[in-house]
Enzyme design. Structure first.
Site, PDB file in Angstrom:
ATOM      1  CG  ASP A 298      -7.517  10.361 -24.458  1.00  0.00           C
ATOM      2  OD1 ASP A 298      -6.532   9.603 -24.562  1.00  0.00           O
ATOM      3  OD2 ASP A 298      -8.637   9.969 -24.101  1.00  0.00           O
TER       4      ASP A 298
ATOM      5  NE  ARG B 107      -5.874  -4.360 -20.153  1.00  0.00           N
ATOM      6  CZ  ARG B 107      -6.406  -4.001 -21.313  1.00  0.00           C
ATOM      7  NH1 ARG B 107      -7.274  -3.012 -21.365  1.00  0.00           N
ATOM      8  NH2 ARG B 107      -6.091  -4.633 -22.422  1.00  0.00           N
TER       9      ARG B 107
ATOM     10  CE1 TYR C  89      -4.279   0.821  -0.278  1.00  0.00           C
ATOM     11  CE2 TYR C  89      -4.391  -1.351   0.723  1.00  0.00           C
ATOM     12  CZ  TYR C  89      -4.994  -0.323   0.018  1.00  0.00           C
ATOM     13  OH  TYR C  89      -6.288  -0.438  -0.399  1.00  0.00           O
TER      14      TYR C  89
ATOM     15  CD  GLU D 103      -4.772   5.356   0.656  1.00  0.00           C
ATOM     16  OE1 GLU D 103      -4.720   6.150   1.607  1.00  0.00           O
ATOM     17  OE2 GLU D 103      -5.750   4.630   0.413  1.00  0.00           O
TER      18      GLU D 103
ATOM     19  CE  LYS E 108      -6.461   1.840 -25.713  1.00  0.00           C
ATOM     20  NZ  LYS E 108      -7.352   2.732 -25.269  1.00  0.00           N
TER      21      LYS E 108
ATOM     22  CB  THR F 141      -4.084   3.615 -22.458  1.00  0.00           C
ATOM     23  OG1 THR F 141      -3.781   3.675 -23.850  1.00  0.00           O
ATOM     24  CG2 THR F 141      -5.544   3.958 -22.237  1.00  0.00           C
TER      25      THR F 141
HETATM   26  C1  LIG Z   1      -8.899   7.774 -26.710  1.00  0.00           C
HETATM   27  C2  LIG Z   1      -9.097   6.904 -25.515  1.00  0.00           C
HETATM   28  N1  LIG Z   1      -9.106   7.471 -24.290  1.00  0.00           N
HETATM   29  C3  LIG Z   1      -9.289   6.753 -23.176  1.00  0.00           C
HETATM   30  C4  LIG Z   1      -9.438   5.390 -23.240  1.00  0.00           C
HETATM   31  C5  LIG Z   1      -9.748   4.652 -21.966  1.00  0.00           C
HETATM   32  O1  LIG Z   1      -8.811   3.746 -21.613  1.00  0.00           O
HETATM   33  P1  LIG Z   1      -9.172   2.539 -20.589  1.00  0.00           P
HETATM   34  O2  LIG Z   1      -9.909   1.538 -21.393  1.00  0.00           O
HETATM   35  O3  LIG Z   1      -7.818   2.103 -20.112  1.00  0.00           O
HETATM   36  O4  LIG Z   1      -9.991   3.134 -19.487  1.00  0.00           O
HETATM   37  C6  LIG Z   1      -9.415   4.750 -24.476  1.00  0.00           C
HETATM   38  C7  LIG Z   1      -9.590   3.283 -24.530  1.00  0.00           C
HETATM   39  O5  LIG Z   1      -9.937   2.689 -25.481  1.00  0.00           O
HETATM   40  C8  LIG Z   1      -9.246   5.517 -25.648  1.00  0.00           C
HETATM   41  O6  LIG Z   1      -9.247   4.967 -26.856  1.00  0.00           O
END
Ligand SMILES: Cc1ncc(COP(=O)(O)O)c(C=O)c1O
Length: 422
Positions: A209, A244, A63, A65, A238, A235
């Site tokens: 993002d 993950r 843990y 935090e 990918k 993420t």
């Molecule tokens: C553009 C985008 N943002 C956020 C996410 C969210 O990721 P997670 O599935 O790890 O929550 C994804 C997942 O497919 C994504 O394609």
């Protein structure tokens, strides 16, 4: 095939078999499924052994935090080192001022930014899900659409590409607190500078993002949003090919707010094994071979899209600049769901996907999304992915013949054996 897949043999699986035969068999079954099918899901990849090892390590016991040097638990001096490594490598990889590597997923990363910057009811402007955006960019069924007033931009109907006139008009009309760029199914280069300019005009914050294209950005194949955005979320599993998970990068000015929004705002104890695995993933992404891998992903996607065009398929926006593209199946009298099922029956794994302004609902769709990160990890190049495009075409055109499908399945197996994952 890259050595990072074969260099170490994990022994943890045999430990599971000693205590839990049922779960052991499930893992073996999934391993076989992954080895014996071809994965064209644009958001998936195969984590290297070293990443899997970190995920299965004793760091899961701790843990922690808080953040390195300021935890709410004793005994954190060792895991602190792991998190600091992950932070430093992430910053180096993307050239960021600040990195928070604690978000459990990409959705959590986006939530951290919203919680750091917005109040319930504030307006957010993001890409609509059906045109390629993500649930967390303000969809009504998601927390982002339920907590905030969300406005969506779509795509230009003719080009099926981002339409900055439309984005600008919406931004000026709705005065969002934050503008979100980034997508789950968009095959073209994203002009982050244009987004930043629009955000500036309306005094909005700008979040990029990069969940899908993080690997391409790290390898400098896609322009980076770092210099333009207040926040960059991603993420790690990918194109980036780590475990993950999620991450947030931001300028120093927003660092404290992001850290606070993540913990205690949104999460409790960080997943230290996952953070360690992220550190390993970032280290691998800093190696020169990683850039070569990313270049091959993009070459493979372009080659495959080209082959589909020759086979008379319409590709959304006419092609691809990145790791994925979407096929419009309407002229082939199939919907996305049917195509997904036909292809799965022969071991070709894709996901159904809306085409822009899709006449079909999201559970049916008119298209499939195809990505090359996983095939490229297996060592495939243009010649192989072109051949796989033919297998897909063959299956979609002859799905009523079981004999035909069986012979395609055998062909898929042959490719799988020739290009093992682990
Ligand atoms: C553009 C985008 N943002 C956020 C996410 C969210 O990721 P997670 O599935 O790890 O929550 C994804 C997942 O497919 C994504 O394609």
């Amino acid at each position: 095939m890259n050595d990072i897949y074969k260099s170490t043999k994990s022994t943890k699986i045999s430990t599971i078999s000693a205590v839990d035969q049922a779960l052991y068999e499930i893992i073996q079954e999934e391993m076989r499924r992954e080895e014996q099918t071809l994965n064209l899901i644009a958001s998936e990849n195969y984590a290297p052994r070293a990443v899997l090892d970190a995920l299965g390590s004793v760091l899961t016991n701790k843990y922690a935090e808080g953040y390195p040097g300021r935890r709410y638990y004793g005994g954190c001096q060792v895991v602190d080192k792991a998190e600091l490594l992950a932070q430093e490598r992430c910053k180096e990889l993307f050239g960021a001022e600040h990195a928070n590597v604690q978000p459990h997923s990409g959705s959590q990363a986006n939530m951290a930014v919203y919680f750091a910057t917005l109040n319930p009811g504030d307006t957010i402007l993001g890409m609509s899900l059906t045109e390629g955006g993500h649930l967390t960019h303000g969809h009504q069924v998601n927390f982002s659409g339920r907590l905030f007033k969300s406005v969506h931009y779509t795509l230009n109907k003719d080009t099926e590409q981002l339409d900055f006139d439309q984005i600008r008009t919406l931004a000026h009309e709705h005065k969002p607190r934050i503008i979100i760029a980034g997508a789950s199914a968009y095959s073209r280069t994203i002009d982050f500078a244009q987004f930043a300019q629009i955000a500036k005009e309306v005094n909005a914050l700008f979040m990029a993002d990069i969940a899908h294209i993080a690997g391409l950005i790290a390898a400098k194949i896609h322009p980076s949003p770092i210099a333009h955005a207040d926040f960059v979320t991603s993420t790690t599993h990918k194109t980036l090919r780590g475990p993950r998970g999620g991450l947030v990068m931001c300028t120093k000015a927003h660092a404290q707010a992001v850290d606070k929004a993540t913990m205690p705002g949104m999460q409790g104890g960080p997943l230290m094994h996952a953070i360690a695995a992220k550190a390993v993933g970032f280290k691998l992404a800093l190696q020169p071979e990683f850039a070569v891998y990313q270049q091959q992903i993009v070459r493979n996607a372009a080659a495959m899209a080209d082959e589909f065009k020759k086979l008379d398929y319409r590709i959304v926006s006419g092609g691809t600049d990145n790791h994925l593209f979407v096929l419009d199946l309407r002229a082939h009298h199939l919907n996305g769901k049917q195509a997904e099922q036909i292809l799965e029956s022969v071991g070709l794994i894709v996901n159904r996907n809306c085409i822009p302004f899709d006449p079909n609902p999201a559970w049916l769709t008119s298209g499939i999304r195809i990505g090359t990160p996983a095939l490229t990890t297996r060592g495939m190049a243009q010649k192989e992915v072109r051949a796989i495009a033919h297998l897909i075409d063959d299956a979609l055109k002859n799905y009523e013949s079981t004999t035909h499908l069986n012979s395609i399945k055998k062909e898929v197996r042959k490719w799988c054996t020739q290009f093992p994952i682990y």
